[in-house]
Design a protein around this motif. Sequence first.
Motif, PDB file in Angstrom:
ATOM      1  N   LEU A  47      -1.466   4.065  -1.776  1.00 51.32           N
ATOM      2  CA  LEU A  47      -2.554   3.483  -2.565  1.00 51.32           C
ATOM      3  C   LEU A  47      -2.682   1.977  -2.358  1.00 51.32           C
ATOM      4  O   LEU A  47      -3.704   1.394  -2.713  1.00 51.32           O
ATOM      5  CB  LEU A  47      -2.310   3.752  -4.062  1.00 51.32           C
ATOM      6  CG  LEU A  47      -2.421   5.202  -4.534  1.00 51.32           C
ATOM      7  CD1 LEU A  47      -2.045   5.302  -6.004  1.00 51.32           C
ATOM      8  CD2 LEU A  47      -3.840   5.729  -4.320  1.00 51.32           C
ATOM      9  N   ALA A  48      -1.660   1.357  -1.811  1.00 55.00           N
ATOM     10  CA  ALA A  48      -1.632  -0.100  -1.712  1.00 55.00           C
ATOM     11  C   ALA A  48      -2.565  -0.629  -0.628  1.00 55.00           C
ATOM     12  O   ALA A  48      -2.810   0.019   0.389  1.00 55.00           O
ATOM     13  CB  ALA A  48      -0.205  -0.566  -1.445  1.00 55.00           C
ATOM     14  N   HIS A  49      -3.068  -1.826  -0.854  1.00 57.57           N
ATOM     15  CA  HIS A  49      -3.933  -2.502   0.113  1.00 57.57           C
ATOM     16  C   HIS A  49      -3.076  -3.119   1.211  1.00 57.57           C
ATOM     17  O   HIS A  49      -2.063  -3.778   0.949  1.00 57.57           O
ATOM     18  CB  HIS A  49      -4.740  -3.598  -0.596  1.00 57.57           C
ATOM     19  CG  HIS A  49      -5.687  -4.323   0.294  1.00 57.57           C
ATOM     20  ND1 HIS A  49      -6.781  -3.723   0.881  1.00 57.57           N
ATOM     21  CD2 HIS A  49      -5.715  -5.623   0.707  1.00 57.57           C
ATOM     22  CE1 HIS A  49      -7.434  -4.595   1.594  1.00 57.57           C
ATOM     23  NE2 HIS A  49      -6.815  -5.760   1.513  1.00 57.57           N
ATOM     24  N   ASP A  50      -3.484  -2.889   2.455  1.00 58.95           N
ATOM     25  CA  ASP A  50      -2.785  -3.447   3.619  1.00 58.95           C
ATOM     26  C   ASP A  50      -1.311  -3.071   3.658  1.00 58.95           C
ATOM     27  O   ASP A  50      -0.458  -3.865   4.085  1.00 58.95           O
ATOM     28  CB  ASP A  50      -2.924  -4.983   3.657  1.00 58.95           C
ATOM     29  CG  ASP A  50      -4.363  -5.418   3.970  1.00 58.95           C
ATOM     30  OD1 ASP A  50      -5.109  -4.591   4.533  1.00 58.95           O
ATOM     31  OD2 ASP A  50      -4.705  -6.554   3.629  1.00 58.95           O
ATOM     32  N   GLY A  51      -0.982  -1.869   3.188  1.00 56.81           N
ATOM     33  CA  GLY A  51       0.391  -1.395   3.287  1.00 56.81           C
ATOM     34  C   GLY A  51       1.375  -2.134   2.405  1.00 56.81           C
ATOM     35  O   GLY A  51       2.586  -2.107   2.654  1.00 56.81           O
ATOM     36  N   GLN A  52       0.864  -2.817   1.388  1.00 62.41           N
ATOM     37  CA  GLN A  52       1.747  -3.549   0.473  1.00 62.41           C
ATOM     38  C   GLN A  52       2.745  -2.591  -0.159  1.00 62.41           C
ATOM     39  O   GLN A  52       2.401  -1.514  -0.619  1.00 62.41           O
ATOM     40  CB  GLN A  52       0.903  -4.216  -0.613  1.00 62.41           C
ATOM     41  CG  GLN A  52       1.721  -4.851  -1.745  1.00 62.41           C
ATOM     42  CD  GLN A  52       0.827  -5.264  -2.909  1.00 62.41           C
ATOM     43  OE1 GLN A  52      -0.387  -5.107  -2.834  1.00 62.41           O
ATOM     44  NE2 GLN A  52       1.417  -5.765  -3.966  1.00 62.41           N
ATOM     45  N   ASN A  68      -5.957  -0.366  -2.581  1.00 63.15           N
ATOM     46  CA  ASN A  68      -6.902  -0.234  -1.482  1.00 63.15           C
ATOM     47  C   ASN A  68      -8.173   0.400  -2.029  1.00 63.15           C
ATOM     48  O   ASN A  68      -8.182   1.569  -2.398  1.00 63.15           O
ATOM     49  CB  ASN A  68      -6.296   0.623  -0.370  1.00 63.15           C
ATOM     50  CG  ASN A  68      -7.137   0.605   0.874  1.00 63.15           C
ATOM     51  OD1 ASN A  68      -7.878  -0.348   1.118  1.00 63.15           O
ATOM     52  ND2 ASN A  68      -7.057   1.660   1.661  1.00 63.15           N
ATOM     53  N   TRP A  69      -9.258  -0.364  -2.112  1.00 62.67           N
ATOM     54  CA  TRP A  69     -10.468   0.116  -2.770  1.00 62.67           C
ATOM     55  C   TRP A  69     -11.566   0.331  -1.736  1.00 62.67           C
ATOM     56  O   TRP A  69     -11.289   0.440  -0.542  1.00 62.67           O
ATOM     57  CB  TRP A  69     -10.895  -0.876  -3.857  1.00 62.67           C
ATOM     58  CG  TRP A  69     -11.507  -0.219  -5.052  1.00 62.67           C
ATOM     59  CD1 TRP A  69     -12.806  -0.290  -5.457  1.00 62.67           C
ATOM     60  CD2 TRP A  69     -10.846   0.636  -5.993  1.00 62.67           C
ATOM     61  NE1 TRP A  69     -12.997   0.458  -6.588  1.00 62.67           N
ATOM     62  CE2 TRP A  69     -11.812   1.046  -6.942  1.00 62.67           C
ATOM     63  CE3 TRP A  69      -9.551   1.117  -6.129  1.00 62.67           C
ATOM     64  CZ2 TRP A  69     -11.532   1.896  -8.005  1.00 62.67           C
ATOM     65  CZ3 TRP A  69      -9.244   1.956  -7.187  1.00 62.67           C
ATOM     66  CH2 TRP A  69     -10.227   2.342  -8.107  1.00 62.67           C
ATOM     67  N   SER A  70     -12.790   0.390  -2.156  1.00 65.09           N
ATOM     68  CA  SER A  70     -13.893   0.750  -1.265  1.00 65.09           C
ATOM     69  C   SER A  70     -14.116  -0.308  -0.192  1.00 65.09           C
ATOM     70  O   SER A  70     -13.930  -1.506  -0.429  1.00 65.09           O
ATOM     71  CB  SER A  70     -15.183   0.941  -2.071  1.00 65.09           C
ATOM     72  OG  SER A  70     -15.509  -0.244  -2.772  1.00 65.09           O
ATOM     73  N   MET A  75      -8.512  -4.050  -5.007  1.00 65.50           N
ATOM     74  CA  MET A  75      -8.713  -4.094  -6.454  1.00 65.50           C
ATOM     75  C   MET A  75      -7.400  -4.556  -7.076  1.00 65.50           C
ATOM     76  O   MET A  75      -6.379  -3.868  -6.977  1.00 65.50           O
ATOM     77  CB  MET A  75      -9.090  -2.718  -6.989  1.00 65.50           C
ATOM     78  CG  MET A  75      -9.066  -2.609  -8.509  1.00 65.50           C
ATOM     79  SD  MET A  75     -10.427  -3.485  -9.309  1.00 65.50           S
ATOM     80  CE  MET A  75     -11.793  -2.387  -8.886  1.00 65.50           C
ATOM     81  N   THR A  76      -7.410  -5.746  -7.679  1.00 69.57           N
ATOM     82  CA  THR A  76      -6.188  -6.293  -8.252  1.00 69.57           C
ATOM     83  C   THR A  76      -5.829  -5.564  -9.542  1.00 69.57           C
ATOM     84  O   THR A  76      -6.675  -5.369 -10.418  1.00 69.57           O
ATOM     85  CB  THR A  76      -6.348  -7.789  -8.540  1.00 69.57           C
ATOM     86  OG1 THR A  76      -6.611  -8.467  -7.310  1.00 69.57           O
ATOM     87  CG2 THR A  76      -5.075  -8.358  -9.149  1.00 69.57           C
ATOM     88  N   SER A  77      -4.583  -5.157  -9.629  1.00 66.76           N
ATOM     89  CA  SER A  77      -4.082  -4.489 -10.832  1.00 66.76           C
ATOM     90  C   SER A  77      -2.683  -5.020 -11.120  1.00 66.76           C
ATOM     91  O   SER A  77      -2.154  -5.862 -10.378  1.00 66.76           O
ATOM     92  CB  SER A  77      -4.041  -2.974 -10.641  1.00 66.76           C
ATOM     93  OG  SER A  77      -3.102  -2.634  -9.629  1.00 66.76           O
TER      94      SER A  77
END
Length: 213
Positions: A47-52, A68-70, A75-77
């Motif tokens: 689910l993480a953005h850029d493999g975070q 990782n959003w559209s 999307m910061t959470s």
Amino acid sequence: MTRARATYPVAPRLDDTIVAFSSPPGRAPRGLSRFSGSALMALLGRLAHDGQSPDHHAPHATQRFDLNWSAGAAMTSHLTIHLGPRSYTGQDMAELQMPGNPILQEALVVRAVQAGARRAEPGEFTYRRFMAGKIDLTQAEGVAATIAAVSDIQLEAATRLRAGRLGSLVARLVGDLANALALVEAGIDFIDQEDVVPGTRPTLARQIDDLRR
């Protein structure tokens, strides 16, 4: 004539990683989603953005987590991880806070399901807590009663259940009954042994009356 077959609920699989939107219905500045399961860390990685990779070495500490959003946007959470067996369910758990918009929250659950999670059944987080031996059945029922309470009296009764007061009382009564039964059985099976003192009728009657009350 075809007879209708009875159907029974199937116990949820405990090894699935589950997700649920846990905030009350409606809009709010923040909304809370919960995850639990053995594959939690792998799911969060997908689910993480850029493999975070979330930091699971700092349990119970809230950390920034970019979803990782559209269109590849983030999307910061805010993410809090609770490692098993010390978590609510006894498994690895996570609580994720993001804007409390029901559309966004549903989109998060859909993304989690696409990443390998399963939507939690109603009450499944508490079910897993019960199966982990962290609460007894009366306490689990107390959680359901708290959610369903519509008056202060019902809420107070549910609080007693959640606190384990009924379970503790029943455990004490069962112990007292087992002790009385042991004295009866000793008087039947070991009456010829000098060191066995069976319970007398008046004593047993008094104990049973106390248990009835």
